[in-house]
Motif scaffolding. Structure first.
Motif, short mmCIF file in Angstrom:
data_model
loop_
_atom_site.label_atom_id
_atom_site.label_comp_id
_atom_site.label_asym_id
_atom_site.label_seq_id
_atom_site.Cartn_x
_atom_site.Cartn_y
_atom_site.Cartn_z
N TYR A 66 0.89 -1.15 -0.06
CA TYR A 66 0.10 0.04 -0.12
C TYR A 66 0.92 1.20 -0.07
O TYR A 66 1.97 1.19 0.13
CB TYR A 66 -1.03 0.07 1.14
N ASP A 109 4.45 0.86 -1.45
CA ASP A 109 4.47 1.04 -2.97
C ASP A 109 4.63 2.43 -3.56
O ASP A 109 4.96 2.62 -4.71
CB ASP A 109 3.41 0.29 -3.88
N PRO A 113 3.22 1.73 -9.52
CA PRO A 113 3.05 0.16 -9.90
C PRO A 113 4.28 -0.66 -10.00
O PRO A 113 4.43 -2.08 -9.51
CB PRO A 113 2.35 0.23 -11.17
N ALA A 116 5.24 -1.78 -6.52
CA ALA A 116 4.35 -2.74 -6.09
C ALA A 116 4.39 -4.07 -6.69
O ALA A 116 4.37 -5.08 -5.91
CB ALA A 116 2.60 -2.22 -6.47
N SER A 134 -3.21 -1.99 -2.08
CA SER A 134 -3.50 -1.29 -3.21
C SER A 134 -4.28 0.22 -2.96
O SER A 134 -5.80 0.15 -3.24
CB SER A 134 -4.10 -2.20 -4.33
N VAL A 139 -1.90 0.34 -9.49
CA VAL A 139 -1.36 -0.48 -8.49
C VAL A 139 -2.01 -1.78 -8.55
O VAL A 139 -1.72 -3.00 -9.06
CB VAL A 139 -0.94 -0.32 -7.15
N ALA A 140 -3.49 -1.98 -8.42
CA ALA A 140 -4.34 -3.18 -8.32
C ALA A 140 -4.30 -3.84 -9.53
O ALA A 140 -4.28 -4.95 -9.62
CB ALA A 140 -5.67 -2.73 -8.13
N SER A 156 -7.66 -5.84 -3.24
CA SER A 156 -7.33 -4.62 -3.39
C SER A 156 -8.04 -3.72 -2.43
O SER A 156 -9.27 -4.13 -2.14
CB SER A 156 -7.40 -4.13 -4.84
N ALA A 159 -8.25 1.43 -4.32
CA ALA A 159 -8.19 1.38 -5.75
C ALA A 159 -9.53 1.22 -6.33
O ALA A 159 -10.41 0.31 -6.26
CB ALA A 159 -7.37 0.42 -6.32
#
Length: 423
Positions: A66, A109, A113, A116, A134, A139-140, A156, A159
């Motif tokens: 996260y 993160d 991304p 992550a 996320s 990222v998710a 997630s 997001a």
């Protein structure tokens, strides 16, 4: 979102499929391949199996990826506080399921991304079977496929990208999605047939995704939908406010992320856009309330959550726990709380083991439970999280601005259409 308006974010905030989702497909494939190789080297027993030392029960290890730092750090903090409160609530204060302690490792993160993906690879390589977090949509959407390739449960958080719903069988969400935002916005105008709707947003993936969502929902119901898109770098927003006024829509839906939000609302107010148009946007975290300025009481807000919005026993339990720990509940605190509820339920259903992730998935699909916002359901077909949403008003301005619920949409009223499972 993601709430739709996010004055506290930079231009790379929690986007509904924004620039954070970028990256060549072949790089992602290569990274995923690396994860597969790494996960094969994990030591047995690290994900909650019985340890070899005399039969003692090993811990359930959860990886939280996260935004601990970066532009979404405020959201990440809320998510983490909610997760800790939810873990205590769901385990009745023990922090354990069937004698297995739930331990979580935090990975930052920073809303990136690439970071992550690296963190997810590291955790999977260590044998983690459950990932959550996320804060950002980008990222998710990149961690989800990696989780599927490695058969890891992934939940997630804040997001909001619609594409995370139905992404694959291993990906779930603990927050709302953009369609639920749009559905709540649409509730302000009732029958959309023959209405004119304008989306005012930034010309990036975040704004474009909102335009697409509004067209998909209100366009299908007979509304005419157009857009006014501003460059994310624009600081003089008067021309765009003027364009929105000239369009004379029945509904102006504002989807804005970044530190220019205050200037946008000032421009809309100065152009007297509110006189002839219903203006709807998302109510973001409490720190953003003063940024609406004198326009605050003129805006119709859709809302995922604010402190005190739900009035449920679960909300009280969350608030008490977060407050006791020195925090304060806000828009994305429930997302962390719900993630913990989901993880505990999945592990409980499998007698304290996280090894069989297909069984964890099965335990969550179709599960209905009492959540912070009320009755919440994980839809089996695509893993959408069905939940209530709110119409909200702000009264007062500046530091005195306070939200109140005008109407609660039921989970069914705000439900997105079923998305075919992609993988």
């Amino acid at each position: 979102m993601r709430s739709s308006t996010n004055p506290s974010r930079t231009a790379s905030g929690v986007r509904l499929g924004d620039s954070l989702t970028g990256g060549p497909a072949r790089k992602l494939a290569a990274l995923a391949a690396c994860v597969l190789l790494a996960s094969g080297c994990a030591k047995a027993g690290t994900a909650g199996t019985t340890a070899a030392d005399g039969g003692s029960k090993g811990p359930i290890k959860v990886g939280l990826v996260y935004s601990k730092t970066g532009p979404l750090a405020a959201y990440g903090k809320q998510y983490l506080e909610g997760f800790k409160a939810g873990l205590s609530y769901a385990t009745k204060g023990t922090g354990a399921v069937d004698g297995h302690k739930i331990e979580f490792e935090e990975q930052d993160d920073a809303g990136d991304p690439a970071k992550a993906v690296s963190a997810a690879k590291d955790l999977i390589g260590k044998g983690y079977k459950v990932l959550a977090g996320s804060t950002a949509s980008g990222v998710a959407l990149q961690v989800g496929p990696i989780a599927a390739q490695n058969k890891v449960l992934f939940i997630s958080g804040p997001a909001a990208a619609d594409k995370a719903t139905g992404l694959n069988k291993y990906t779930f969400r603990s927050g709302r999605q953009s369609y639920q935002d749009i559905k709540t916005a649409a509730s302000f105008i009732g029958d959309a047939k023959g209405k004119k709707v304008t989306v005012l947003a930034q010309d990036n993936a975040f704004g474009q995704a909102n335009v697409a969502a509004v067209k998909a929902l209100l366009g299908a119901e007979g509304a005419t939908v157009d857009q006014v898109l501003a460059p994310p770098s624009a600081t003089d927003l008067t021309p765009f406010a003027t364009q929105a006024k000239t369009a004379k829509p029945d509904l102006l839906f504002v989807a804005w992320a970044g530190d220019t939000a205050s200037a946008l609302w000032t421009a809309l107010n100065q152009q007297d856009v509110f006189a002839d148009t219903k203006v709807v946007t998302g109510l973001d975290l409490a720190a953003s309330y003063p940024l609406f300025g004198p326009a605050a009481e003129k805006i119709s807000f859709l809302n995922h959550y604010f402190d005190g919005a739900a009035g449920t026993p679960v909300e009280k339990a969350m608030t008490d726990a977060v407050t006791a720990a020195g925090g304060k509940t806000d828009i994305f605190t429930p997302d962390g709380f719900t993630a913990a509820q989901m993880i505990v339920h999945a592990v409980e259903s499998n007698h304290g083991s996280a090894d069989d992730t297909s069984a964890l998935v099965k335990a969550l699909e179709g599960w209905s439970f009492d959540g912070v916002k009320g009755k919440t359901t994980v839809r089996a077909e695509d893993h959408a999280l069905l939940q209530p949403m709110f119409q909200v008003r702000l009264t007062g301005s500046g530091a005195a601005a306070k939200p109140s619920v005008e109407k609660t949409l039921t989970a069914d009223e705000a439900a997105p259409p079923v998305t075919p499972m992609a993988g």
